[in-house]
Design a protein around this motif. Structure first.
Motif, PDB file in Angstrom:
ATOM      1  N   GLY A  84       0.649  -1.242   0.011  1.00 58.75           N
ATOM      2  CA  GLY A  84       0.084   0.076  -0.043  1.00 58.75           C
ATOM      3  C   GLY A  84       0.737   1.415   0.042  1.00 58.75           C
ATOM      4  N   THR A  85       2.029   1.121   0.109  1.00 66.37           N
ATOM      5  CA  THR A  85       3.044   2.330   0.435  1.00 66.37           C
ATOM      6  C   THR A  85       4.025   2.413  -0.508  1.00 66.37           C
ATOM      7  N   SER A  86       4.143   1.372  -1.397  1.00 68.27           N
ATOM      8  CA  SER A  86       5.443   1.312  -2.179  1.00 68.27           C
ATOM      9  C   SER A  86       5.251   1.981  -3.339  1.00 68.27           C
ATOM     10  N   SER A  87       4.397   2.796  -3.833  1.00 68.71           N
ATOM     11  CA  SER A  87       4.171   3.694  -5.060  1.00 68.71           C
ATOM     12  C   SER A  87       5.047   4.817  -5.036  1.00 68.71           C
ATOM     13  N   SER A 178      -5.987  -3.549  -6.352  1.00 64.62           N
ATOM     14  CA  SER A 178      -5.937  -4.776  -6.575  1.00 64.62           C
ATOM     15  C   SER A 178      -5.192  -5.003  -7.948  1.00 64.62           C
ATOM     16  N   HIS A 179      -5.135  -4.011  -8.672  1.00 61.14           N
ATOM     17  CA  HIS A 179      -4.307  -4.123  -9.928  1.00 61.14           C
ATOM     18  C   HIS A 179      -2.938  -3.390  -9.666  1.00 61.14           C
ATOM     19  N   LYS A 180      -2.598  -3.120  -8.485  1.00 54.50           N
ATOM     20  CA  LYS A 180      -1.324  -2.407  -8.420  1.00 54.50           C
ATOM     21  C   LYS A 180      -1.307  -1.263  -8.983  1.00 54.50           C
ATOM     22  N   ILE A 181      -2.509  -0.171  -9.012  1.00 53.74           N
ATOM     23  CA  ILE A 181      -2.604   1.089  -9.625  1.00 53.74           C
ATOM     24  C   ILE A 181      -2.908   1.993  -8.254  1.00 53.74           C
TER      25      ILE A 181
END
Length: 832
Positions: A84-87, A178-181
């Motif tokens: 959740g915090t990797s973006s 859920s789609h890593k966006i």
């Protein structure tokens, strides 16, 4: 016979190890979603548990499984936090940047909007470049001709996706996670700086070639309707289908056919295995090729969680057949779930994930038990029917929660339609293959496929035309879902109550009886009024509930003049609350943001009466409402100042404005002709003001001779309203502003200051989302939906009443058992 408990636990762990691994991992993911987490404390805790676990192995402790459960629970929290915090793109939210990237997926939408998924690789901010590699959703307003695989450079503001702001509604942010966006951007077409073609990696070229081949083949050899249907089935993309077609399959309980699922992978696998078996291929080569094909197909359709689950399970199954090893379906299912959640923990909240795993688990567990119910009848139809019943029972509460509709013909529809569509799926892949070899053969097969699809379309239309095809239901609570599955497991003897101690069974029965009676009594004696300020963006919509009756003050709407608010927010919100009938619909005035959704709701809800305060023949929306009212036979009643509508003896609505003087004076200003309603319940007053402005506020200040408790702030907090004189006259304790993202400057800073200076607490939909006000004769409670996550202490406190409530019922049940057991046994009233 004596046995060692620890050794038995160890044996159970060895037989089903992923029960003790996957379940705590999933619980950790859920925990992170609801509870505040300190990452440093979390990491230290994980290291301590791992250290203790290693020491327990060294000293040969028999309780290692406890440390495993704790470790994977903490791991679930940790990986969700990391994901959740990797973006990196989150660092640029609300900043105007130049983005470069490759278009990896595109979709044209209505109303001049085109949506794409971009794999961004470079961000430019203040002439400084940053390298990234992350997906984002780009929405372009205007004409575009962008193709998948092209490189695009655009200028825009990155935004954080919105989560749901009304209870139980679709969570767009969670869907994208859920789609890593993590980010989105909306731009006009002129903000595109550059579009250029480029050489793509071979694996992307192959994928695009497959999609283009599917598109072209089905367009060439199938009718338009059948082509769109088969594209949706083969590629697992709903966007090909018209909304009515998708709704039809959902009503019939066939929506799983539209999404790539285990059914697709199973059909493809069994067809390939039998085909290569007839060709005389070695079994090991046969299974190996099948495994390769299903993983390639999974890559072509972007690996949705259901496909990953199916592919992992089939791969392990086929490998077990090659090596002649025992296959444990439940352990394999949980292993595949473990892999999926490690890859992306947010998939746990994806409906496709939930349906795929729950349906598969239900088929594994329930199918043998259902077959036994049909004993001694055993044939292929009974086998298919047992699997369909198991799948439907497993998916029922999930479907009810998300779609508020239960298909009453799903078992029949699946039994009739699935075999035909399964054959069509195989023929579709053959059609793609033959289109490369021979146009004549492909055309012949296309005729057959068109005929089969025509037949199945007739069948589905016939089934849909039957009475009572589906039933609307309220979204069940989590505890109700658990109770449902418990009852199903008991019915099919998966949980054997006969082995439970007699006294325990009696306590369970007493508890359930007392719980039902107690809950019913509390519900019947509850005199609470609920006022719900629904978040409809820049617009008004208030739901009032009392004694199983429901009223709406305005319906929200869109300035784009479509029914998206009614269709996507108001109707689903009402259905999730189990509201399918509106006893009274009060319309303040005929502006889009207040009642544009009304015609849509009139088609889909039972509305007893619609109340207006003036007529406006020059207003097209007013005329549409009149016409729809005649079509749906809904009375439209004009209320006058002083009219009262009694909900019950303690609660009533009273019309405060407009009177004839206001209507005549404000001919050209519809805002000032807004119906002003005062809702009185147990002497607590709520004032609904529509969009009145200062002129009418001054008029009301001379007319109202009482204070109110709760004020719906006029005109979304505009500086043309909320005058000091008006606020000082009505003296509200709390003010509620129905406002969303807008270009009007709502709410005005001056207006906010007016309320703040007077100590009035302000709640806003754009900050808090849905706001619920509960009023009874003794007290009131204001409950905004969008809060910070709970702390663990807050979580315990918030559930303490429910826990103590159930403990009291258990104590009463146990006391009654002890007191009346002898009498009950003698009279044989209950014999468990």
């Amino acid at each position: 016979m004596k046995y060692n408990k620890n050794s038995m636990k160890g044996k159970n762990f060895m037989e089903k190890p992923f029960v003790f691994v996957t379940v705590p991992l999933a619980l950790g993911i859920v925990y992170y979603f609801f509870v505040k987490v300190n990452p440093t404390f979390l990491f230290i805790t994980l290291m301590i548990i791992l250290a203790i676990y290693i020491l327990s192995i060294i000293f040969k402790s028999n309780n290692n499984y406890i440390y495993i459960i704790l470790t994977f629970f903490i791991l679930g929290i940790f990986i969700t936090y990391i994901q959740g915090t990797s973006s990196r793109l989150q660092n640029f939210i609300n900043k105007n940047v130049i983005v470069e990237g490759i278009v990896i997926k595109g979709r044209n939408e209505e109303n001049g909007l085109n949506k794409y998924i971009i794999l961004a690789d470079n961000i430019n901010l203040d002439n400084k470049s940053y390298i990234v590699k992350e997906k984002l959703v780009l929405t372009i307003v205007g004409e575009t001709n962008i193709k998948v695989g092209e490189r695009i450079t655009f200028n825009g503001i990155l935004e954080e996706p919105k989560k749901n702001t009304n209870p139980k509604m679709f969570n767009y942010k969670l869907h994208l996670l859920s789609h890593k966006i993590h980010t989105t951007s909306i731009i006009k077409d002129y903000s595109i700086l550059k579009i250029e073609s480029q050489e793509l990696p071979w694996y992307l070229r192959v994928k695009l070639m497959f999609i283009e081949k599917v598109d072209k083949t089905f367009d060439d050899y199938l009718s338009i309707e059948n082509s769109l249907l088969m594209k949706s089935i083969v590629l697992g993309d709903y966007s090909y289908l018209d909304g009515n077609i998708a709704e039809k399959y959902r009503e019939l309980g066939l929506s799983h056919i539209m999404a790539i699922s285990g059914l697709h992978i199973g059909i493809i696998s069994m067809f390939l295995i039998r085909l290569m078996g007839y060709a005389g291929l070695d079994r090991r080569i046969n299974y190996s090729i099948t495994i390769l094909v299903i993983w390639i197909y999974g890559y072509f359709v972007d690996f949705p969680p259901s496909v990953i689950r199916s592919n992992i399970m089939f791969t392990i199954l086929f490998c077990s057949k090659i090596t002649a090893e025992k296959f444990d379906s439940i352990n394999t299912l949980l292993f595949s779930m473990f892999v999926v959640l490690i890859w992306n923990p947010f998939w746990l909240f994806n409906i496709g994930f939930q349906l795929s795993f729950m349906v598969t688990l239900s088929i594994i567990i329930l199918t043998p038990a259902i077959k036994n119910k049909f004993y001694p009848y055993k044939n292929s139809i009974i086998n298919s029917l047992s699997g369909i019943i198991a799948a439907q029972l497993g998916s029922l509460p999930i479907i009810a929660y998300y779609f508020n509709t239960i298909s009453l013909v799903s078992i029949f529809a699946n039994l009739v339609v699935v075999p035909v569509l399964s054959l069509c799926l195989i023929l579709s892949f053959l059609l793609i293959f033959l289109s490369v070899i021979s146009e004549v053969l492909a055309s012949s097969l296309g005729i057959i496929l068109n005929f089969l699809l025509y037949i199945q379309n007739i069948v589905t239309d016939f089934i849909q035309s039957l009475p009572f095809v589906s039933m609307k239901v309220v979204s069940p609570k989590f505890i109700n879902i658990l109770l449902y599955y418990f009852i199903i497991l008991c019915i099919f003897n998966i949980i054997d109550l006969y082995r439970v101690n007699r006294e325990v069974k009696r306590i369970i029965v007493y508890y359930l009886v007392i719980f039902v009676v107690g809950t019913s009594f509390i519900h019947l004696s509850d005199d609470t009024l609920a006022v719900n300020f629904v978040d409809v963006g820049q617009g008004d919509c208030i739901l009032i509930e009392k004694d199983n009756r429901a009223f709406l003050v305005d319906t929200g709407g869109s300035f784009f003049n479509d029914s998206s608010i009614g269709k996507n927010i108001v109707l689903p919100y009402l259905m999730k609350k189990g509201i399918f009938k509106i006893d009274g619909m009060f319309i303040s005035h005929f502006h889009l943001d207040h009642c544009e959704s009304l015609p849509y709701l009139m088609e889909h809800l039972k509305i007893e009466e619609i109340y207006i305060s003036y007529e406006e023949e020059n207003n097209s929306l007013y005329n549409d409402i009149l016409m729809k009212g005649r079509e749906q036979d809904i009375p439209i009643v004009k209320l006058l100042v002083g009219d009262k509508y009694y909900v019950d003896k303690n609660t009533y609505f009273e019309v405060i404005s407009p009177d004839n003087l206001v209507i005549e004076k404000e001919k050209l200003n519809e805002n000032n002709k807004s119906m002003v309603l005062m809702l009185n319940s147990h002497n607590q007053r709520v004032l609904f003001t529509g969009d009145i402005e200062e002129e009418v506020e001054m008029y009301l200040s001379n007319k109202i001779d009482y204070t109110i408790d709760f004020l719906k702030v006029p005109h979304h907090g505009s500086d043309t309203s909320s005058s000091s004189i008006f606020i000082d006259r009505v003296k509200p304790k709390y003010a509620f502003i129905q406002v969303g993202k807008n270009n009007f400057g709502h709410p005005s800073e001056e207006v906010l200051k007016n309320y703040k200076d007077r100590g009035i607490i302000v709640y806003r939909n754009d900050l808090y989302g849905h706001i619920e006000v509960l009023i009874n004769k003794d007290d009131y409670l204001i409950n905004p939906y969008n809060k910070e996550k709970f702390s663990i202490i807050e979580l315990i406190v918030s559930y303490s009443f429910i826990i103590s409530y159930n403990i009291v019922y258990l104590i009463i049940s146990y006391t009654m058992i002890k007191k009346y057991t002898v009498v009950m046994e003698r009279l044989k009233i209950i014999d468990l």
